[in-house]
Design a protein around this motif. Structure first.
Motif, PDB file in Angstrom:
ATOM      1  N   THR A   1      75.208  23.297   4.013  1.00 23.18           N
ATOM      2  CA  THR A   1      76.321  22.682   3.288  1.00 23.18           C
ATOM      3  C   THR A   1      75.812  21.711   2.234  1.00 23.18           C
ATOM      4  N   ALA A   2      74.787  20.927   2.580  1.00 24.28           N
ATOM      5  CA  ALA A   2      74.211  19.996   1.612  1.00 24.28           C
ATOM      6  C   ALA A   2      73.666  20.752   0.405  1.00 24.28           C
ATOM      7  N   LEU A   3      73.006  21.867   0.644  1.00 26.70           N
ATOM      8  CA  LEU A   3      72.459  22.658  -0.455  1.00 26.70           C
ATOM      9  C   LEU A   3      73.572  23.302  -1.285  1.00 26.70           C
ATOM     10  N   GLU A   4      74.646  23.696  -0.648  1.00 23.42           N
ATOM     11  CA  GLU A   4      75.783  24.252  -1.396  1.00 23.42           C
ATOM     12  C   GLU A   4      76.423  23.184  -2.277  1.00 23.42           C
ATOM     13  N   GLN A   5      76.533  21.965  -1.753  1.00 25.80           N
ATOM     14  CA  GLN A   5      77.077  20.885  -2.573  1.00 25.80           C
ATOM     15  C   GLN A   5      76.155  20.565  -3.739  1.00 25.80           C
ATOM     16  N   TYR A   6      74.851  20.662  -3.519  1.00 27.32           N
ATOM     17  CA  TYR A   6      73.902  20.475  -4.620  1.00 27.32           C
ATOM     18  C   TYR A   6      74.082  21.583  -5.657  1.00 27.32           C
ATOM     19  N   ARG A   7      74.157  22.809  -5.212  1.00 29.35           N
ATOM     20  CA  ARG A   7      74.357  23.941  -6.132  1.00 29.35           C
ATOM     21  C   ARG A   7      75.603  23.749  -6.979  1.00 29.35           C
ATOM     22  N   ASP A   8      76.665  23.226  -6.368  1.00 27.06           N
ATOM     23  CA  ASP A   8      77.947  23.065  -7.054  1.00 27.06           C
ATOM     24  C   ASP A   8      78.043  21.779  -7.863  1.00 27.06           C
ATOM     25  N   GLY A   9      76.967  20.975  -7.892  1.00 32.60           N
ATOM     26  CA  GLY A   9      76.957  19.756  -8.684  1.00 32.60           C
ATOM     27  C   GLY A   9      77.649  18.579  -8.049  1.00 32.60           C
ATOM     28  N   ARG A  10      77.913  18.638  -6.756  1.00 33.46           N
ATOM     29  CA  ARG A  10      78.621  17.544  -6.088  1.00 33.46           C
ATOM     30  C   ARG A  10      77.676  16.433  -5.637  1.00 33.46           C
TER      31      ARG A  10
END
Length: 294
Positions: A198-207
């Motif tokens: 989830t942390a990596l997905e938030q990074y990918r999405d610019g969050r």
């Protein structure tokens, strides 16, 4: 392909960081802290609690303040060229920084069953009291056995993010269940418990913003289904030394890791991709985001 231009020839500063984990319904979660937006290094980036080794960290009396002797800590760290007090000091630095930055204290009372007063210990540190004095006043001994060495990262000569170089030992540990993590509103301004993916997905999405060591470490952690699995893996290996090698290719910054064709170390040190490309202010594998988990 051109090697990146070195910007700092000074030796990297010794440092320690601790990856604090807890079990959740969907699997393990990791604690991430957001560095202050005006920090001199890595401003606004989400990191694991940690910081540089202080001189006092290596001077704690092991008989009074540690649950293991220096020799045992040195052996687990697996750094033959590091002296025993410094090796022990790296464990102490990880535990001290966790207390300072997020208020979690892995310690045990010297006598009786009194709970560990992490809030008071943190307040005493903020008042400027030395860590050894805090432990003595509260009659506590650090639980170094709770820390498992995980990896060792040395900032390359030409860092892509930040301006300082560190020689950082990464430890993994289970967060104390009876304590609450909270950022200090000084060095760190936000705290998140997130599943690694989830942390990596938030990074990918610019969050959120992350640095490459956190990206690769989170991708590694995402392969585990429990905190026990992470700790068992850490204790069954020798912590790998990871010296990233940056270079520029067709105007794109690339960071490669051991096992990559462009890295001098041929043996892999980490699962997942062996290189990250820096595009649109994001580090991603050449094959795309999902390659972090292949």
């Amino acid at each position: 392909m051109q090697p990146a231009t070195p910007v700092d020839s000074e030796p990297p500063r010794a440092a320690a960081t601790v990856v604090l984990l807890r079990d959740a319904a969907a699997g393990p979660e990791v604690l991430l802290l957001r560095r202050h937006a005006k920090a001199s290094n890595m401003a606004g980036v989400y990191v694991f609690p940690g910081g540089k080794l202080d001189a006092d960290d290596a001077t704690l009396n092991p008989a009074a303040h540690l649950d293991q002797p220096h020799a045992a800590l040195h052996e687990r760290l697996n750094e033959p060229d590091t002296d025993h007090p410094t090796a022990a000091g790296l464990y102490v630095a990880a535990l001290r920084e966790a207390l300072e930055e997020c208020g979690l204290l892995l310690a045990e009372p010297l006598g009786g069953d009194a709970p560990v007063d992490a809030l008071r210990a943190r307040a005493m540190l903020r008042e400027g009291q030395p860590f050894a004095q805090v432990l003595a006043a509260l009659q506590l001994r650090l639980q170094t056995r709770q820390l498992a060495p995980w990896s060792r990262w040395i900032t390359p000569l030409a860092p892509t993010m930040g301006t300082r170089r560190f020689d950082t030992r990464f430890f993994v540990a289970q967060a104390p269940a009876d304590q609450t993590a909270r950022h200090d509103d000084e060095e760190t301004t936000d705290s998140l418990w997130l599943a690694p993916r989830t942390a990596l997905e938030q990074y990918r999405d610019g969050r959120i913003d992350l640095a490459p060591p956190q990206i690769m470490s989170l991708a590694h952690l995402a392969r585990h289904a429990s905190v026990a699995s992470v700790l068992a893996a850490a204790r069954s290996q020798r912590p790998p030394l990871i010296l990233p090698e940056p270079f520029d290719h067709e105007g794109v910054r690339v960071i490669c890791y051991p096992g990559d064709a462009m890295h001098p170390v041929r043996e892999r040190a980490l699962p997942g991709p062996t290189r990250l490309h820096y595009r649109d202010r994001r580090f991603t594998p050449e094959e795309g985001f999902d390659a972090l988990f292949d």
